[in-house]
Scaffold this active site. Structure first.
Site, short mmCIF file in Angstrom:
data_model
loop_
_atom_site.label_atom_id
_atom_site.label_comp_id
_atom_site.label_asym_id
_atom_site.label_seq_id
_atom_site.Cartn_x
_atom_site.Cartn_y
_atom_site.Cartn_z
N SER A 90 0.82 -1.22 0.00
CA SER A 90 0.00 0.00 0.00
C SER A 90 0.85 1.26 0.00
CB SER A 90 -0.93 0.01 1.21
OG SER A 90 -0.18 -0.02 2.41
N HIS B 282 -1.55 -2.49 -6.42
CA HIS B 282 -2.17 -2.18 -5.13
C HIS B 282 -3.69 -2.28 -5.22
CE1 HIS B 282 -3.15 1.00 -1.84
NE2 HIS B 282 -3.21 -0.22 -1.36
N GLU C 36 -4.11 0.23 -8.26
CA GLU C 36 -2.99 1.07 -8.71
C GLU C 36 -1.88 0.16 -9.24
OE1 GLU C 36 -3.07 5.01 -5.92
OE2 GLU C 36 -2.56 3.12 -4.92
N ASN D 282 -4.02 6.68 -1.68
CA ASN D 282 -3.79 6.84 -0.25
C ASN D 282 -3.07 8.15 0.07
OD1 ASN D 282 -5.09 4.62 0.78
ND2 ASN D 282 -3.28 3.31 0.77
#
Length: 808
Positions: free
Chosen positions: A123, A146, A158, A197
């Site tokens: 992540s 991800h 991702e 994120n």
């Protein structure tokens, strides 16, 4: 380009993410091996086996059908590494520790085939640093992939290359992720926490900071930052509880550890309230307490001043709610100028996020499109932050943000980049335009990736401000009225499409007329007809409703004038419409996503073929309003049971009817399209599509395939054997036990009895041959009779007023 067919995948790590990625691969019919450490006690594969078993207990369900957990092959790193040679893709998903990952890579690398794509589901760790120690060949086949949690439902993946990742590897993996697994792929740069994120967690940290500054309680913040703002219903603090406060703290720590010289570094400090909860073991939903806590039936919210949980449910001020309903430019202006603390809080959060994405676009993403799509798909926003900024008036908002930064109101004292105020972006009035989306690195507007897989998406997810076609208006309109649009898509002139325009695509007399007209036109000039519903959600999270069923409100005038009997022509017209679909001389293919309930389910049942997105929830739910399915759904259940009995050489028709009766009597809705196949609402020959954006393309091709194969409609007038009065008596005896035991009400007993009468063919001998018209008449009579009862009328009014079923 040669075919890249993924025949098998290995997932390394049977933790929460690894096991759920494996589950979704099984959903997509990809054979998968799930590895973990050898167990110290019991079977060597014990850790993987327990993780596989645990998948059946999780909610939301990672598997389309729970029984298919056993299709995942359990393995361990000691005995089974040879299995890796068979795998075309290997996804590592162990804990976020660089040293642990490196140790595992040394163990598995010698066993990977020379063509295998090796990917890490991290992540936020550096992909380049993770590839240290690989030889040049493996480095060229290594990248980050991800998934967002839960992997079945979250659209975003991702894809993160290193400087040495082969472009062809990325293209193959993006194609597989997009079409086979149904994902929205965004390519991110190898920077801390990548795109979603990085921006999403910053936006949450900005909410923490500004909520504290303006003194807004957590439940009010959630009321302000959820659906009223066009974002996920769970908003900010409920989302944190669902994700897990330890997970959130970990992602924040990655930013602290890797972005120490960042001007926004002070913002990355773990909020004291979050740290306190994590230290106390209150990690959110998984521990039963976080920002919220359930006590009995009450939901309590944390009061950060006292550390105690108090009654929740406080709402946003009405004046601010009214501001949020305005168009973007007026909304932002009103929020900025208001003296209301809640409005000031919202403007501050908008400003902080606009400031952040302006400063970091060049560093973290290829273009503004990547940021907007990553946030929409990964955090559930209806529009991305750049889209919000552009919609609100690019230049004006930029000036306001600049003023606030200079006045010391921003979260960091760093100026917006020059491209915001001058040059192509300023001239275009934003970062999205007909020529693509702004890339500061290229100093130009660039188009999104145009891999061949995207030709399968008739309407690719659109970005506001670009030249993307609106699926509600695109193509060539053949005919249109207030009820339906009949049209053909660009370059697809041989297949007609009909789309409904009613709320939730419900089916009333006007929609039935439109559907019949579309069939007439299709028979005259086209290979067939697709029923497909466009949605404005093509701009946000994909997968709007196929149809919520019959439009009961449209039937109310007939009921008011003629009572229950006055509804019979309404029901007959609906039935005739469904039979028109079934016996159309050209194939009618239903292309469904979201909900297909009641009449929507019946429309699918009468179609020549069905194409359904994985997340399609199908069922006959009329019991909820005290009625029986009356658009031919019960008739089709009787026909299916007769076919199944005949195939098995049996005359016990009730045996093949029981599951279908129970599904209708209990208003069961499928948990996925795969589950709908198991329930009989979809056939084994129907097509399940994983990327909802491919639904129309696949349905159009199904029409062509049927037409080119010489499609002939079923022959009308066929007689079928039914279970008859003995079948009805058997079902009623079981229902009586449930009623007498207090499991169902007397009215539930009456409704279920009427369903039994319809599916069993009425008061005839078992094995009697009856026509479709006979079965439809039974449905119609049961519907009208029930509508005449007070209890059913209570249920209908309750549903229309509250949207929830009344149990009476």
């Amino acid at each position: 380009m040669s075919n890249f067919i993924v025949k098998k995948v290995a997932v390394l790590g049977a933790g929460v993410m690894g096991a759920q990625i494996a589950a979704h691969l099984v959903n997509a019919r990809v054979p998968v091996v799930l590895f973990d450490l050898p167990a110290k006690e019991g079977p060597k594969n014990g850790i993987s086996l327990r993780a596989i078993e645990n998948l059946k207990k999780l909610s939301p369900a990672p598997l389309g059908i729970n029984d298919e957990a056993g299709l995942i092959q359990a393995a361990n790193y000691e005995d089974d590494l040879a299995l890796l040679k068979e795998c075309d893709v290997v996804i590592e998903a162990i804990a976020e520790r660089m040293d642990w990952k490196h140790d595992l890579y040394k163990k598995v690398a010698p066993h990977l085939a020379s063509h295998t794509i090796f990917a890490t589901n991290t992540s936020g760790l550096s992909i380049t640093a993770l590839s240290d120690g690989f030889d040049a060949d493996l480095k060229s086949r290594f990248c980050g992939v991800h998934f967002f949690n839960p992997p079945r439902y979250m659209h975003l993946v991702e894809l993160i290359p290193t400087a040495t990742t082969q472009p062809a590897i990325l293209d193959r993996l993006e194609t597989f992720l997009t079409s086979t697994l149904g994902k929205g792929v965004v390519r991110a740069k190898d920077t801390p926490n990548f795109i979603a994120n990085r921006v999403g967690i910053f936006s949450i940290l900005a909410v923490f900071a500004e909520a504290e500054k303006y003194g807004i309680p957590f439940d009010v913040v959630d009321d302000l930052t959820g659906s009223k703002l066009g974002r996920a219903k769970s908003a900010t603090f409920r989302t944190a509880d669902v994700v897990g406060l330890d997970t959130m703290a970990h992602v924040i720590k990655t930013m602290q550890d890797t972005l120490m010289d960042d001007p926004f570094a002070p913002v990355y400090k773990t909020p004291a309230v979050l740290k306190g909860l994590v230290d106390a073991g209150a990690l959110g939903q998984k521990t039963g307490a976080g920002f919220y806590k359930k006590e009995g039936k009450a939901i309590k919210v944390l009061d950060p001043k006292t550390g105690q949980y108090v009654d929740s449910g406080k709402k946003a001020d009405e004046i601010v709610v009214r501001m949020l309903k305005k168009e973007p430019a007026e909304r932002i202006k009103l929020l900025r100028e208001s003296t209301n603390p809640q409005a000031q809080f919202l403007w501050a959060v908008f400003r902080d996020v606009f400031h952040y994405i302006g400063v970091y676009l060049e560093q973290i993403a290829g273009s503004a499109a990547d940021i907007d799509l990553a946030i929409r798909w990964g955090f559930g926003w209806n529009s991305g932050p750049f889209e919000d900024w552009q919609s609100a008036g690019w230049k004006q908002v930029a000036e306001w943000v600049k003023e606030d930064i200079e006045a010391g109101k921003g979260l960091a004292n760093v100026a917006l980049p020059a491209w915001v105020f001058a040059g192509p972006v300023a001239e275009n009035q934003g970062v999205h335009g007909a020529q693509g989306s702004w890339s500061p690195a290229a100093q130009a507007f660039v188009q999104r990736n145009a891999l061949p897989v995207y030709a399968r998406q008739v309407f690719r997810a659109a970005l506001k401000g670009t030249a993307a076609a609106d699926p509600r208006k695109a193509g060539r309109t053949v005919e249109e009225n207030d009820a339906v649009r009949i049209w053909v898509s660009e370059g697809q002139d041989d297949v007609l499409v009909v789309s409904f325009k009613s709320k939730m695509n419900t089916i009333g007399p006007d929609v039935t007329d439109g559907l019949t007209r579309a069939i007439d036109l299709a028979q005259a000039e086209y290979k067939g007809l697709v029923v497909w519903q466009p949605t404005s959600l093509q701009l946000g999270a994909p997968g709007g409703p196929f149809s919520a069923g019959a439009n009961l409100e449209a039937a109310m005038p007939a009921f008011m004038m003629g009572g229950a009997k006055g509804i019979e022509p309404f029901v007959k017209k609906f039935q005739d419409g469904m039979m028109r679909v079934k016996y159309s001389a050209v194939p009618v293919v239903s292309a469904a996503s979201g909900i297909a309930l009641g009449g929507g389910c019946e429309l699918m049942l009468h179609s020549a073929k069905r194409v359904a997105a994985l997340e399609t929830y199908i069922g006959l739910v009329e019991v909820g309003v005290g009625l029986v399915p009356a658009g031919g759904g019960l008739k089709e259940a009787a026909l299916a049971a007769a076919r199944a009995a005949q195939a098995a050489g049996s005359t016990n028709y009730l045996q093949f009817l029981t599951n279908r009766f129970q599904a209708a009597a209990m208003a069961k809705v499928s948990a996925s399209a795969l589950d709908a196949q198991k329930m009989g609402y979809l056939q084994p020959s129907d097509t399940i599509v994983f990327n909802v954006h491919e639904l129309l393309h696949v349905a159009q091709n199904e029409v062509r395939a049927l037409s080119n194969a010489g499609y002939r409609a079923p022959v009308p007038g066929t007689l079928v054997p039914v279970a008859g009065r003995s079948g009805i008596a058997t079902i009623k005896a079981s229902l009586a036990n449930m009623r007498d035991g207090g499991f169902i009400s007397a009215h539930d007993f009456l409704i279920a009895s009427r369903i039994a009468e319809a599916v069993c063919g009425g008061d005839v001998e078992a094995g009697s041959l009856v026509s479709e018209e006979w079965l439809l008449a039974l449905e119609r009579k049961a519907f009208v009779d029930l509508l005449g009862t007070g209890k059913t009328q209570e249920r209908i009014m309750g549903m229309l007023q509250t949207g929830k079923p009344v149990r009476n």
